[in-house]
Design a protein around this motif. Sequence first.
Motif, PDB file in Angstrom:
ATOM      1  N   ASN A 193      -7.508  -3.443  -2.913  1.00  0.00           N
ATOM      2  CA  ASN A 193      -7.446  -2.664  -1.676  1.00  0.00           C
ATOM      3  C   ASN A 193      -7.289  -3.560  -0.461  1.00  0.00           C
ATOM      4  O   ASN A 193      -6.568  -3.224   0.489  1.00  0.00           O
ATOM      5  CB  ASN A 193      -8.723  -1.828  -1.522  1.00  0.00           C
ATOM      6  N   SER A 194      -7.964  -4.704  -0.496  1.00  0.00           N
ATOM      7  CA  SER A 194      -7.860  -5.653   0.604  1.00  0.00           C
ATOM      8  C   SER A 194      -6.420  -6.150   0.762  1.00  0.00           C
ATOM      9  O   SER A 194      -5.884  -6.217   1.871  1.00  0.00           O
ATOM     10  CB  SER A 194      -8.807  -6.831   0.358  1.00  0.00           C
ATOM     11  N   ARG A 195      -5.804  -6.496  -0.349  1.00  0.00           N
ATOM     12  CA  ARG A 195      -4.409  -6.946  -0.298  1.00  0.00           C
ATOM     13  C   ARG A 195      -3.486  -5.827   0.167  1.00  0.00           C
ATOM     14  O   ARG A 195      -2.521  -6.057   0.904  1.00  0.00           O
ATOM     15  CB  ARG A 195      -3.974  -7.448  -1.685  1.00  0.00           C
ATOM     16  N   GLU A 196      -3.792  -4.601  -0.264  1.00  0.00           N
ATOM     17  CA  GLU A 196      -2.968  -3.458   0.120  1.00  0.00           C
ATOM     18  C   GLU A 196      -3.066  -3.188   1.622  1.00  0.00           C
ATOM     19  O   GLU A 196      -2.060  -2.895   2.279  1.00  0.00           O
ATOM     20  CB  GLU A 196      -3.406  -2.220  -0.664  1.00  0.00           C
ATOM     21  N   LEU A 197      -4.279  -3.299   2.179  1.00  0.00           N
ATOM     22  CA  LEU A 197      -4.439  -3.073   3.613  1.00  0.00           C
ATOM     23  C   LEU A 197      -3.725  -4.147   4.424  1.00  0.00           C
ATOM     24  O   LEU A 197      -3.094  -3.858   5.446  1.00  0.00           O
ATOM     25  CB  LEU A 197      -5.928  -3.040   3.977  1.00  0.00           C
ATOM     26  N   GLU A 198      -3.813  -5.393   3.958  1.00  0.00           N
ATOM     27  CA  GLU A 198      -3.114  -6.468   4.668  1.00  0.00           C
ATOM     28  C   GLU A 198      -1.601  -6.241   4.637  1.00  0.00           C
ATOM     29  O   GLU A 198      -0.912  -6.406   5.655  1.00  0.00           O
ATOM     30  CB  GLU A 198      -3.458  -7.820   4.036  1.00  0.00           C
ATOM     31  N   LYS A 199      -1.099  -5.855   3.490  1.00  0.00           N
ATOM     32  CA  LYS A 199       0.324  -5.543   3.359  1.00  0.00           C
ATOM     33  C   LYS A 199       0.720  -4.399   4.285  1.00  0.00           C
ATOM     34  O   LYS A 199       1.785  -4.420   4.917  1.00  0.00           O
ATOM     35  CB  LYS A 199       0.634  -5.185   1.906  1.00  0.00           C
ATOM     36  N   TYR A 200      -0.158  -3.398   4.382  1.00  0.00           N
ATOM     37  CA  TYR A 200       0.104  -2.239   5.236  1.00  0.00           C
ATOM     38  C   TYR A 200       0.195  -2.661   6.699  1.00  0.00           C
ATOM     39  O   TYR A 200       1.090  -2.216   7.434  1.00  0.00           O
ATOM     40  CB  TYR A 200      -1.006  -1.208   5.037  1.00  0.00           C
ATOM     41  N   MET A 201      -0.717  -3.542   7.139  1.00  0.00           N
ATOM     42  CA  MET A 201      -0.684  -3.989   8.538  1.00  0.00           C
ATOM     43  C   MET A 201       0.566  -4.808   8.822  1.00  0.00           C
ATOM     44  O   MET A 201       1.160  -4.700   9.901  1.00  0.00           O
ATOM     45  CB  MET A 201      -1.957  -4.768   8.864  1.00  0.00           C
ATOM     46  N   HIS A 202       0.977  -5.620   7.851  1.00  0.00           N
ATOM     47  CA  HIS A 202       2.255  -6.337   8.005  1.00  0.00           C
ATOM     48  C   HIS A 202       3.398  -5.343   8.173  1.00  0.00           C
ATOM     49  O   HIS A 202       4.303  -5.545   8.998  1.00  0.00           O
ATOM     50  CB  HIS A 202       2.518  -7.221   6.780  1.00  0.00           C
ATOM     51  N   GLY A 203       3.347  -4.266   7.391  1.00  0.00           N
ATOM     52  CA  GLY A 203       4.394  -3.257   7.464  1.00  0.00           C
ATOM     53  C   GLY A 203       4.448  -2.543   8.799  1.00  0.00           C
ATOM     54  O   GLY A 203       5.492  -1.978   9.167  1.00  0.00           O
ATOM     55  N   LEU A 204       3.340  -2.571   9.538  1.00  0.00           N
ATOM     56  CA  LEU A 204       3.305  -1.982  10.877  1.00  0.00           C
ATOM     57  C   LEU A 204       3.839  -2.944  11.930  1.00  0.00           C
ATOM     58  O   LEU A 204       3.849  -2.614  13.119  1.00  0.00           O
ATOM     59  CB  LEU A 204       1.870  -1.575  11.233  1.00  0.00           C
ATOM     60  N   GLY A 205       4.259  -4.129  11.489  1.00  0.00           N
ATOM     61  CA  GLY A 205       4.809  -5.113  12.418  1.00  0.00           C
ATOM     62  C   GLY A 205       3.772  -6.035  13.018  1.00  0.00           C
ATOM     63  O   GLY A 205       4.064  -6.751  13.985  1.00  0.00           O
ATOM     64  N   LEU A 206       2.565  -6.061  12.432  1.00  0.00           N
ATOM     65  CA  LEU A 206       1.499  -6.898  12.963  1.00  0.00           C
ATOM     66  C   LEU A 206       1.497  -8.274  12.309  1.00  0.00           C
ATOM     67  O   LEU A 206       1.745  -8.403  11.116  1.00  0.00           O
ATOM     68  CB  LEU A 206       0.136  -6.249  12.722  1.00  0.00           C
ATOM     69  N   LYS A 207       1.203  -9.266  13.107  1.00  0.00           N
ATOM     70  CA  LYS A 207       0.875 -10.582  12.577  1.00  0.00           C
ATOM     71  C   LYS A 207      -0.626 -10.599  12.348  1.00  0.00           C
ATOM     72  O   LYS A 207      -1.411 -10.228  13.237  1.00  0.00           O
ATOM     73  CB  LYS A 207       1.269 -11.667  13.578  1.00  0.00           C
TER      74      LYS A 207
END
Length: 344
Positions: free
Chosen positions: A107-121
Amino acid sequence: MDTIEGIIQKKAYELGYEKCGIIPIDLMDEYAVKFNERIEKIPKSKMFYQSQQRLVNPKEIYPWAKSVVVLTVPYGKYKVPKILNGLIAKAYLFDTRIDKNTKEYQNSRELEKYMHGLGLKVATDRKFGVVGMRWAALQAGVGIIRRNNFLYTEAGSWVHLEAWLTDREMELKETNNVVQCPKSCNRCIASCPTKSLSAPYTMSPTECISFLTTFGGGRNLQQQPLSKTFGNCIYGCEICQDACPMNNGKWKGNEDFPGLEDLSPSLTPENILNMEENFYRERIQPKFFYLSPEDLWKWKVDALCYMSNNYKEIYKPLIINSCNHENIKIREMACSICEELCLN
């Protein structure tokens, strides 16, 4: 229209996180003041806290950081193996930070991937954090910090913390219903065997059993008077949390933790003392990463300490045999116990 903060929080809840708060990075500035106050209260803790200095001003390391996303992951749902109860701290038994077999890690990896997908560094450190996480969680409304220094949510203190820095200015504070400590309660302080926890919100980390039985101990444990107070603790300690009335009923223990049932028999004091290097490096060290692949000897010294504090005749041959161990620290610990207990 949903804000980006709201979208991140919603995703965190979907993934099973208990709490998710987001604060501006500037709210971490006061952490430096609290950090230095800790050292002033207990000057001998200075060397320990110096190793945490990178957490004081994350903006120096990550000048692009503008906000902190901080979350809680409850682990009180897991069953504690009977043979390990009280021997190894639950926070380490159910550590999900780098265990790829756990849903929490995924889940942690999935959330990080999701934030990247929102254009966040974003940036994180799954093992040791990128900010003072308890302070960040407090500022984000995730929970409160009790007198034993642990963060509490509605799940009690049985929560892991995760945090990410992001390059977007955001703020979305959480809400909690956690009541403050009763004014007259000092059970956590009274329960601390080493008196590392000496007053509310005050502790000497280098006298804490968790420190002394993991990365801070082992080298001269036979010369450490506090080792006589370790009781059943082999790796880590949660006595002050177990004593806390605000944790009553919070541990559910109704789910199996991946792989722990098979691993548990290997973590009894007798089997630690007989453990082979290859097994330690392949099965134990990756899970209990506070000790390095070269530190099996520290586990063995901790096991000998346990045997000394909880002596039984069945331990006698194990202790005597350890007097001839190739590692000098194991030999010294075993010989010290033999001399103290008059073992022949």
